[in-house]
Write a protein that holds these residues in place. Structure first.
Motif, PDB file in Angstrom:
ATOM      1  N   GLY A 173       0.738  -1.045   0.188  1.00 39.62           N
ATOM      2  CA  GLY A 173       0.190  -0.291  -0.175  1.00 39.62           C
ATOM      3  C   GLY A 173       0.742   1.128  -0.313  1.00 39.62           C
ATOM      4  O   GLY A 173      -0.008   1.994   0.813  1.00 39.62           O
ATOM      5  N   VAL A 174       1.465   0.542  -0.937  1.00 43.77           N
ATOM      6  CA  VAL A 174       2.878   2.641  -0.606  1.00 43.77           C
ATOM      7  C   VAL A 174       3.394   3.001  -2.248  1.00 43.77           C
ATOM      8  O   VAL A 174       2.794   2.222  -3.280  1.00 43.77           O
ATOM      9  CB  VAL A 174       4.057   2.028  -0.623  1.00 43.77           C
ATOM     10  N   GLN A 175       2.823   4.321  -2.326  1.00 47.04           N
ATOM     11  CA  GLN A 175       2.427   4.799  -2.883  1.00 47.04           C
ATOM     12  C   GLN A 175       4.013   5.608  -3.451  1.00 47.04           C
ATOM     13  O   GLN A 175       4.027   5.678  -3.463  1.00 47.04           O
ATOM     14  CB  GLN A 175       1.650   6.198  -3.268  1.00 47.04           C
ATOM     15  N   ILE A 176       4.216   4.770  -5.428  1.00 47.07           N
ATOM     16  CA  ILE A 176       5.362   6.651  -5.955  1.00 47.07           C
ATOM     17  C   ILE A 176       4.936   7.294  -6.696  1.00 47.07           C
ATOM     18  O   ILE A 176       4.074   7.163  -7.579  1.00 47.07           O
ATOM     19  CB  ILE A 176       5.925   5.112  -6.381  1.00 47.07           C
ATOM     20  N   SER A 177       5.384   8.500  -6.476  1.00 46.54           N
ATOM     21  CA  SER A 177       5.252   9.393  -6.975  1.00 46.54           C
ATOM     22  C   SER A 177       5.109   9.958  -8.092  1.00 46.54           C
ATOM     23  O   SER A 177       5.294  10.883  -8.886  1.00 46.54           O
ATOM     24  CB  SER A 177       5.457  10.984  -6.102  1.00 46.54           C
ATOM     25  N   TRP A 178       7.146   9.219  -8.929  1.00 49.80           N
ATOM     26  CA  TRP A 178       7.712   9.469 -10.132  1.00 49.80           C
ATOM     27  C   TRP A 178       6.924   8.038 -10.580  1.00 49.80           C
ATOM     28  O   TRP A 178       6.627   7.122 -10.341  1.00 49.80           O
ATOM     29  CB  TRP A 178       8.884   9.622  -9.697  1.00 49.80           C
ATOM     30  N   LYS A 179       7.309   8.400 -11.842  1.00 48.06           N
ATOM     31  CA  LYS A 179       6.923   7.756 -12.666  1.00 48.06           C
ATOM     32  C   LYS A 179       7.645   6.082 -12.604  1.00 48.06           C
ATOM     33  O   LYS A 179       8.608   6.411 -13.014  1.00 48.06           O
ATOM     34  CB  LYS A 179       7.033   7.839 -14.286  1.00 48.06           C
ATOM     35  N   THR A 180       6.915   5.491 -12.777  1.00 48.59           N
ATOM     36  CA  THR A 180       8.052   3.471 -12.696  1.00 48.59           C
ATOM     37  C   THR A 180       7.772   3.192 -13.312  1.00 48.59           C
ATOM     38  O   THR A 180       6.753   2.994 -14.662  1.00 48.59           O
ATOM     39  CB  THR A 180       8.298   2.877 -11.404  1.00 48.59           C
ATOM     40  N   HIS A 181       8.382   2.138 -14.396  1.00 45.33           N
ATOM     41  CA  HIS A 181       8.490   1.459 -15.246  1.00 45.33           C
ATOM     42  C   HIS A 181       7.579  -0.208 -15.309  1.00 45.33           C
ATOM     43  O   HIS A 181       7.663  -1.228 -16.400  1.00 45.33           O
ATOM     44  CB  HIS A 181       9.638   1.065 -15.991  1.00 45.33           C
ATOM     45  N   GLY A 182       7.510  -1.095 -13.782  1.00 39.40           N
ATOM     46  CA  GLY A 182       6.806  -1.731 -13.782  1.00 39.40           C
ATOM     47  C   GLY A 182       5.048  -2.688 -14.142  1.00 39.40           C
ATOM     48  O   GLY A 182       4.954  -1.116 -14.248  1.00 39.40           O
ATOM     49  N   ARG A 183       5.316  -3.454 -14.940  1.00 38.78           N
ATOM     50  CA  ARG A 183       3.750  -4.373 -14.659  1.00 38.78           C
ATOM     51  C   ARG A 183       3.253  -4.986 -13.501  1.00 38.78           C
ATOM     52  O   ARG A 183       3.691  -5.183 -12.806  1.00 38.78           O
ATOM     53  CB  ARG A 183       3.883  -5.050 -16.001  1.00 38.78           C
ATOM     54  N   ASP A 184       1.570  -4.675 -13.626  1.00 36.98           N
ATOM     55  CA  ASP A 184       0.982  -5.062 -12.387  1.00 36.98           C
ATOM     56  C   ASP A 184       1.399  -6.790 -12.970  1.00 36.98           C
ATOM     57  O   ASP A 184       0.620  -7.698 -13.622  1.00 36.98           O
ATOM     58  CB  ASP A 184      -0.039  -4.633 -12.849  1.00 36.98           C
ATOM     59  N   ILE A 185       1.961  -7.431 -11.827  1.00 35.87           N
ATOM     60  CA  ILE A 185       2.260  -9.055 -12.149  1.00 35.87           C
ATOM     61  C   ILE A 185       1.127  -9.856 -11.514  1.00 35.87           C
ATOM     62  O   ILE A 185       2.028 -10.948 -10.783  1.00 35.87           O
ATOM     63  CB  ILE A 185       3.650  -8.990 -11.489  1.00 35.87           C
ATOM     64  N   ARG A 186      -0.029  -8.578 -10.225  1.00 39.08           N
ATOM     65  CA  ARG A 186      -0.360  -9.629  -9.487  1.00 39.08           C
ATOM     66  C   ARG A 186      -1.603 -10.681  -9.915  1.00 39.08           C
ATOM     67  O   ARG A 186      -1.366 -11.876  -9.362  1.00 39.08           O
ATOM     68  CB  ARG A 186      -1.270  -8.620  -8.502  1.00 39.08           C
ATOM     69  N   PRO A 187      -2.244 -11.020 -11.092  1.00 38.48           N
ATOM     70  CA  PRO A 187      -2.146 -12.044 -11.546  1.00 38.48           C
ATOM     71  C   PRO A 187      -1.344 -13.295 -11.430  1.00 38.48           C
ATOM     72  O   PRO A 187      -1.705 -14.526 -11.935  1.00 38.48           O
ATOM     73  CB  PRO A 187      -2.715 -11.395 -13.377  1.00 38.48           C
ATOM     74  N   LEU A 188      -0.179 -13.329 -12.086  1.00 35.79           N
ATOM     75  CA  LEU A 188       1.092 -14.038 -11.846  1.00 35.79           C
ATOM     76  C   LEU A 188       1.393 -14.706 -10.856  1.00 35.79           C
ATOM     77  O   LEU A 188       1.608 -15.820 -10.370  1.00 35.79           O
ATOM     78  CB  LEU A 188       2.087 -13.513 -12.850  1.00 35.79           C
ATOM     79  N   LEU A 189       1.311 -13.910  -9.676  1.00 33.33           N
ATOM     80  CA  LEU A 189       1.116 -14.466  -8.299  1.00 33.33           C
ATOM     81  C   LEU A 189      -0.624 -15.556  -7.389  1.00 33.33           C
ATOM     82  O   LEU A 189      -0.095 -16.252  -6.789  1.00 33.33           O
ATOM     83  CB  LEU A 189       1.286 -13.288  -7.163  1.00 33.33           C
ATOM     84  N   GLN A 190      -1.357 -14.256  -8.009  1.00 37.16           N
ATOM     85  CA  GLN A 190      -2.935 -15.501  -8.409  1.00 37.16           C
ATOM     86  C   GLN A 190      -2.539 -16.954  -8.719  1.00 37.16           C
ATOM     87  O   GLN A 190      -3.352 -17.637  -7.705  1.00 37.16           O
ATOM     88  CB  GLN A 190      -3.401 -14.318  -8.502  1.00 37.16           C
ATOM     89  N   ASP A 191      -2.195 -16.449  -9.791  1.00 37.44           N
ATOM     90  CA  ASP A 191      -2.498 -18.076 -10.875  1.00 37.44           C
ATOM     91  C   ASP A 191      -1.373 -17.869 -11.908  1.00 37.44           C
ATOM     92  O   ASP A 191      -1.037 -18.045 -13.172  1.00 37.44           O
ATOM     93  CB  ASP A 191      -3.468 -17.825 -11.865  1.00 37.44           C
ATOM     94  N   PRO A 192       0.261 -18.169 -10.803  1.00 41.06           N
ATOM     95  CA  PRO A 192       1.396 -19.015 -11.822  1.00 41.06           C
ATOM     96  C   PRO A 192       1.681 -19.233 -13.021  1.00 41.06           C
ATOM     97  O   PRO A 192       2.264 -19.059 -13.949  1.00 41.06           O
ATOM     98  CB  PRO A 192       2.011 -19.322 -10.646  1.00 41.06           C
ATOM     99  N   GLU A 193       0.430 -20.464 -13.547  1.00 40.41           N
ATOM    100  CA  GLU A 193       0.451 -21.434 -13.955  1.00 40.41           C
ATOM    101  C   GLU A 193      -0.227 -21.540 -15.339  1.00 40.41           C
ATOM    102  O   GLU A 193      -0.763 -21.406 -16.257  1.00 40.41           O
ATOM    103  CB  GLU A 193      -0.336 -23.070 -13.706  1.00 40.41           C
ATOM    104  N   THR A 194      -0.933 -19.619 -15.057  1.00 36.16           N
ATOM    105  CA  THR A 194      -1.719 -18.967 -16.612  1.00 36.16           C
ATOM    106  C   THR A 194      -1.403 -19.015 -17.363  1.00 36.16           C
ATOM    107  O   THR A 194      -0.246 -18.914 -17.344  1.00 36.16           O
ATOM    108  CB  THR A 194      -2.010 -17.680 -16.168  1.00 36.16           C
ATOM    109  N   GLY A 195      -2.164 -19.203 -18.761  1.00 35.18           N
ATOM    110  CA  GLY A 195      -1.350 -19.214 -20.204  1.00 35.18           C
ATOM    111  C   GLY A 195      -2.140 -18.349 -20.525  1.00 35.18           C
ATOM    112  O   GLY A 195      -1.497 -16.976 -21.626  1.00 35.18           O
ATOM    113  N   ASN A 196      -2.880 -17.592 -20.125  1.00 36.57           N
ATOM    114  CA  ASN A 196      -3.769 -15.633 -19.844  1.00 36.57           C
ATOM    115  C   ASN A 196      -2.403 -14.628 -19.054  1.00 36.57           C
ATOM    116  O   ASN A 196      -2.846 -13.875 -19.166  1.00 36.57           O
ATOM    117  CB  ASN A 196      -4.728 -15.780 -19.091  1.00 36.57           C
ATOM    118  N   TRP A 197      -1.042 -14.582 -20.839  1.00 38.41           N
ATOM    119  CA  TRP A 197      -0.370 -13.202 -19.556  1.00 38.41           C
ATOM    120  C   TRP A 197       0.010 -13.354 -21.172  1.00 38.41           C
ATOM    121  O   TRP A 197       1.014 -14.365 -21.730  1.00 38.41           O
ATOM    122  CB  TRP A 197       0.006 -13.624 -19.138  1.00 38.41           C
ATOM    123  N   ASN A 198      -0.143 -11.305 -21.528  1.00 40.73           N
ATOM    124  CA  ASN A 198       0.754 -11.635 -22.905  1.00 40.73           C
ATOM    125  C   ASN A 198       1.229 -10.396 -22.778  1.00 40.73           C
ATOM    126  O   ASN A 198       0.962  -9.415 -23.047  1.00 40.73           O
ATOM    127  CB  ASN A 198      -0.273 -11.025 -24.393  1.00 40.73           C
TER     128      ASN A 198
END
Length: 523
Positions: A384-409
């Motif tokens: 729950g930490v906000q970063i005030s500058w632009k960062t480059h990360g993608r939201d990888i929460r779906p990969l940690l919810q379902d690591p074996e997912t094939g629905n990742w593009n």
């Protein structure tokens, strides 16, 4: 509804602007759900030195690191940086190397500096937003270690600040304890583990806040030195022989002839090339070198066991997000390497394991790779930490919810600009700066599903394309295959799009590839 989904749902309240400028919570932070973060970080570690990774020799045993993988998600590949300093800088800023402003190398190596006003670090935001922050171990990102600004507690081996002591990876370190320098005896991996365990158990912090501890081992970086208790314990073991350790590499870039580190030894097996008065002769054998590397890693694994025991005995395991990784990999003969930086999995890819009991699935493997900004984005969302500058990360929460997912593009980008950062990368150099790190030229690398694409920022150099499902050792460069022409064009476009998304100023001045030049000349 399980706890991970509950926390991920909270994360959906996060501000996520179209340009990726903000991450974190827009609503009131639910303190009870904010995890501690234990970030375990090794140095120059091939994933093949961890026994839960396929490719590790069957005699490699890392039970304590493996236990984290059994409790969480192991990523087949991750790409945190091409070498030590940019990997750390990316984790501290949430940005790729080419966009880390004001950071520069200066003075005696590894001397470096940055302007905290132009280059703020993520731990400072954790600290401002309710976390206690601590860092123990190797520091390699500017002479300013950030104590009192980024870190509430800090015991660091400041290599840029003390270049005369920068080779003391294992013994006789000049350490900085909360801003005070002290010469410190003992074996570094053991020291760091002890101090981390003490911190976890409550020393040097209060009990009313969650904590973020970054534990940075110097092992197994050279001069790779096992603890005395481990020296020689693997002396009878045999290393796997990489297929292309002695070359040739006809479909790979020309620089591999400069980075070749191996030659036939007296018994015909590969040995490291040693230069003696201008002559080249065989040195340490492949077997001896791989044994030494893994002996050095034994203290790291023991240290991981020690800090995890402290976590369990203090009753904090259930509310601690644990990450085990390294700054990057290190070639153990693959493609002729005994170094890092190059864009091959053996030299570049870090081990990565993420665990959080009750929140992250157990004993799962994710085939989708991530980079440093992705990892920092995830930690901030979970905390729950906000970063005030632009960062480059993608939201990888779906990969940690379902690591074996094939629905990742979602393609993943990494850039190597040697020892240049931020504004220094706006113009592609044509002098020695282009290959300042280990004779490997600047490059951009994209992972898109099963394929890896590499484009060097050198005029006329070959591109590289590998199908990592069918060719995990990256022996066959598909960029030379005519049937891959359309795939190459697609990956070039995706790479350019990612460079633009991450503010790479050099994107419109990249030299033409060999294939592009040939195509233009035929028209």
């Amino acid at each position: 509804m399980n706890q991970f989904v509950r926390l991920a749902g909270i994360g959906l309240l996060a501000v996520s602007l179209s340009n990726g400028a903000r991450i974190g919570l827009a609503a009131e932070k639910p303190t009870a759900l904010r995890p501690n973060i234990l970030f375990l970080y090794a140095d120059d570690q091939p994933f093949k030195t961890i026994s839960c990774y396929p490719g590790a020799p069957d005699w490699v045993k890392t039970p304590h690191i493996d236990a984290i993988a059994q409790q969480g998600v192991r990523f087949e590949r991750s790409y945190l940086g091409p070498w030590c300093m940019p990997s750390r800088a990316s984790l501290l800023t949430g940005c790729l190397q080419h966009a880390i402003r004001s950071m520069t190398m200066e003075g005696v190596y590894p001397g470096s500096r940055y302007d905290p006003a132009k280059c703020p670090f993520v731990p400072s935001e954790f600290r401002k937003q309710g976390y206690q922050t601590a860092q123990i171990g190797k520091w390699h990102t500017g002479t300013d270690t950030g104590f009192g600004r980024d870190w509430d507690f800090q015991i660091v081996w400041n290599r840029p600040g003390h270049p005369d002591n920068a080779g003391n990876y294992y013994y006789d370190q000049l350490l900085t304890f909360n801003g005070e320098d002290r010469e410190t005896p003992g074996y570094s991996s053991d020291n760091y583990s002890q101090w981390a365990a003490e911190y976890i158990q409550g020393k040097h912090r209060t009990a009313d806040k969650p904590w973020y501890l970054w534990l940075c081992y110097g092992a197994i970086h050279g001069p790779t030195t096992p603890a005395e208790r481990h020296r020689g314990t693997l002396a009878d073991k045999t290393a796997s022989l990489p297929m292309d350790i002695l070359g040739p590499w006809p479909d790979k870039p020309a620089y591999l002839n400069k980075t070749r580190a191996w030659m036939p030894g007296p018994d015909g097996t590969p040995a490291l090339m040693k230069r003696n008065r201008g002559a080249v002769e065989p040195g340490k054998s492949l077997n001896a070198w791989v044994q030494q590397v893994n002996e050095c890693n034994l203290a790291v694994d023991e240290g991981v066991g020690r800090v995890m025991t402290a976590l369990k005995e203090s009753g904090q395991l259930e509310n601690t997000l644990v990450i085990y990784t390294a700054d990057q990999g290190f070639g153990l003969g693959e493609h002729g390497f005994s170094q890092k930086v190059a864009p091959y999995d053996a030299t570049l890819s870090s081990p990565l394991i993420i665990s959080w009991p009750g929140h992250v699935p157990e004993n799962k493997v994710c085939k989708h790779p991530i980079n440093s900004p992705d990892l920092i984005d995830f930690l901030c969302r979970m905390a729950g930490v906000q970063i005030s500058w632009k960062t480059h990360g993608r939201d990888i929460r779906p990969l940690l919810q379902d690591p074996e997912t094939g629905n990742w593009n979602s393609p993943m980008l990494l850039t190597n600009t040697a020892r240049s950062y931020g504004e220094e990368t706006d113009v592609i150099p044509t002098d020695e700066r282009l290959t300042a790190a280990s004779n490997v030229p600047w490059y951009v690398m994209l992972r898109d599903g099963r394929f890896k694409y590499v484009r060097y920022l050198v005029p006329g150099e070959t591109e590289e394309l590998y199908d990592l499902d069918s060719d995990p050792d990256e022996l066959t460069n598909l960029a030379h295959h005519p049937e891959q022409r359309h795939r190459l064009a697609e990956l070039r476009t995706k790479t350019i799009n990612e460079l633009r998304r991450t503010d790479a100023k050099f994107v419109d001045s990249m030299p033409r590839t060999k294939a592009e030049a040939a195509s233009e000349s035929s028209q």
